[in-house]
Design a protein around this motif. Sequence first.
Motif, short mmCIF file in Angstrom:
data_model
loop_
_atom_site.label_atom_id
_atom_site.label_comp_id
_atom_site.label_asym_id
_atom_site.label_seq_id
_atom_site.Cartn_x
_atom_site.Cartn_y
_atom_site.Cartn_z
N ALA A 124 0.83 -1.21 0.00
CA ALA A 124 0.00 0.00 0.00
C ALA A 124 0.86 1.25 0.00
CB ALA A 124 -0.92 -0.01 1.22
N ALA A 125 2.00 1.20 0.72
CA ALA A 125 2.88 2.36 0.79
C ALA A 125 3.45 2.70 -0.59
CB ALA A 125 4.02 2.09 1.77
N VAL A 126 3.83 1.69 -1.35
CA VAL A 126 4.36 1.92 -2.70
C VAL A 126 3.29 2.57 -3.59
CG1 VAL A 126 5.21 0.80 -4.79
CG2 VAL A 126 6.06 0.07 -2.56
N ILE A 127 2.09 2.03 -3.53
CA ILE A 127 1.00 2.55 -4.37
C ILE A 127 0.65 3.99 -3.99
CG2 ILE A 127 -1.43 2.27 -4.99
CD1 ILE A 127 -1.04 -0.76 -4.57
N LEU A 128 0.50 4.23 -2.69
CA LEU A 128 0.12 5.56 -2.22
C LEU A 128 1.25 6.58 -2.40
CD1 LEU A 128 -1.80 4.51 1.00
CD2 LEU A 128 -2.79 5.44 -1.10
N SER A 129 2.48 6.13 -2.30
CA SER A 129 3.62 7.02 -2.54
C SER A 129 3.64 7.48 -3.99
CB SER A 129 4.94 6.32 -2.19
OG SER A 129 5.03 6.09 -0.80
N ALA A 130 3.41 6.54 -4.90
CA ALA A 130 3.38 6.88 -6.33
C ALA A 130 2.23 7.84 -6.63
CB ALA A 130 3.25 5.61 -7.16
N ALA A 131 1.07 7.58 -6.03
CA ALA A 131 -0.09 8.45 -6.26
C ALA A 131 0.14 9.85 -5.70
CB ALA A 131 -1.34 7.82 -5.62
N SER A 132 0.73 9.92 -4.52
CA SER A 132 0.99 11.23 -3.91
C SER A 132 2.06 12.00 -4.68
CB SER A 132 1.40 11.07 -2.45
OG SER A 132 2.58 10.30 -2.33
N TRP A 178 10.33 18.94 -8.12
CA TRP A 178 10.56 17.50 -8.11
C TRP A 178 10.92 17.02 -6.71
CZ3 TRP A 178 14.84 14.36 -7.09
CH2 TRP A 178 14.71 13.02 -7.48
N LEU A 179 11.78 17.76 -6.01
CA LEU A 179 12.18 17.36 -4.68
C LEU A 179 11.03 17.44 -3.68
CD1 LEU A 179 15.78 18.81 -4.14
CD2 LEU A 179 15.06 16.41 -4.19
N ALA A 180 10.16 18.43 -3.84
CA ALA A 180 9.00 18.53 -2.95
C ALA A 180 8.07 17.33 -3.15
CB ALA A 180 8.26 19.83 -3.21
N SER A 181 7.92 16.92 -4.40
CA SER A 181 7.09 15.75 -4.69
C SER A 181 7.70 14.49 -4.08
CB SER A 181 6.95 15.58 -6.21
OG SER A 181 6.37 16.72 -6.80
N VAL A 182 9.02 14.38 -4.16
CA VAL A 182 9.71 13.23 -3.57
C VAL A 182 9.54 13.24 -2.05
CG1 VAL A 182 11.96 12.18 -3.15
CG2 VAL A 182 11.36 12.99 -5.44
N ALA A 218 2.58 11.85 -7.92
CA ALA A 218 1.92 12.38 -9.12
C ALA A 218 1.03 13.57 -8.78
CB ALA A 218 1.10 11.27 -9.78
N ARG A 219 0.32 13.47 -7.66
CA ARG A 219 -0.59 14.56 -7.28
C ARG A 219 0.17 15.84 -6.94
NH1 ARG A 219 -2.78 18.29 -7.00
NH2 ARG A 219 -4.77 18.89 -6.03
N VAL A 220 1.25 15.72 -6.18
CA VAL A 220 2.03 16.91 -5.81
C VAL A 220 2.72 17.49 -7.05
CG1 VAL A 220 3.94 17.77 -4.41
CG2 VAL A 220 2.38 16.05 -3.47
N TRP A 221 3.22 16.63 -7.92
CA TRP A 221 3.92 17.08 -9.12
C TRP A 221 3.01 17.90 -10.03
CZ3 TRP A 221 8.57 17.88 -10.77
CH2 TRP A 221 8.85 17.96 -12.13
#
Length: 267
Positions: A180-188, A200-204, A190-193
């Motif tokens: 779940a962490a991998v999926i939600l990290s990827a989604a977050s 880019w660093l803020a999204s990371v 994309a959303r911040v980006w």
Amino acid sequence: MASLLTNTPDTLVADVVIKSEEVLKEGDAWEEAAQRLRKAGISSAPVVDEDGFLVAILNPTDLLMEMEIEATDDISRFSGSGGGETYFGTPLMKLVLRRCGWLVSLLMLQSLSSVILTHFQSVIERHIVIALFLTMLTGTAGNAGNQSSAMVIRGLATGEINSANKMRCLWREAKAALIAAVILSAASFARVWMTPGSTWLASVAVSVAMGATVVGAVLFGTATPLLLDRFGVDPVNFASPALATLTDVSGVLILCTVASMLLSGHP
């Protein structure tokens, strides 16, 4: 009763009696009794005293009434609004004071977030996007933790989760948390980006913090009910608002720490 009525008058009781698969004792807990009957696939059982003499018959109506009371009490305690009495049967002031006891405690705990935000104020002022997605992170992680907590408490109540398989449950939830962490990290990420002004660093930073907070919330939401059950404390006492508040505070701390590490040298 049907067997007694349909047999001849000279039939012995011993010839028609059906041996009960479960025999309950007066001191047995309702939840334990219900679990035993559920596993045996029966809806009633005799109740005996310490000397083995019959004192009552536990029937489906008794079980349903007690299970309704238990369910109401569990829901009330899990939501942090008290328990043990009916809604209209509880005086209004008692209801309010019972809720406010929880709410004031959680308010003080939640206020720790202000201390953390003050400490990292300079980073947040330079990267306002971090503050914009703070509630997204804490809310999502809190939901993930509550899902695990609810499933574990339900499993403990039904007997599906017990002392023999608690570690298996913890390991299973740990694997679920990582996925779940991998999926939600990827989604977050994309959303911040996609947010104007984001980097880019803020999204990371938000993505990494999301993954770490979700894993922590799920593990905490899983381990705490198991630990309470181990020491004989009803896991329902681990109320959902308490888990959500702890997740909020830890999420703020994790996000601010990660952002400080990744963004401190960037304008």
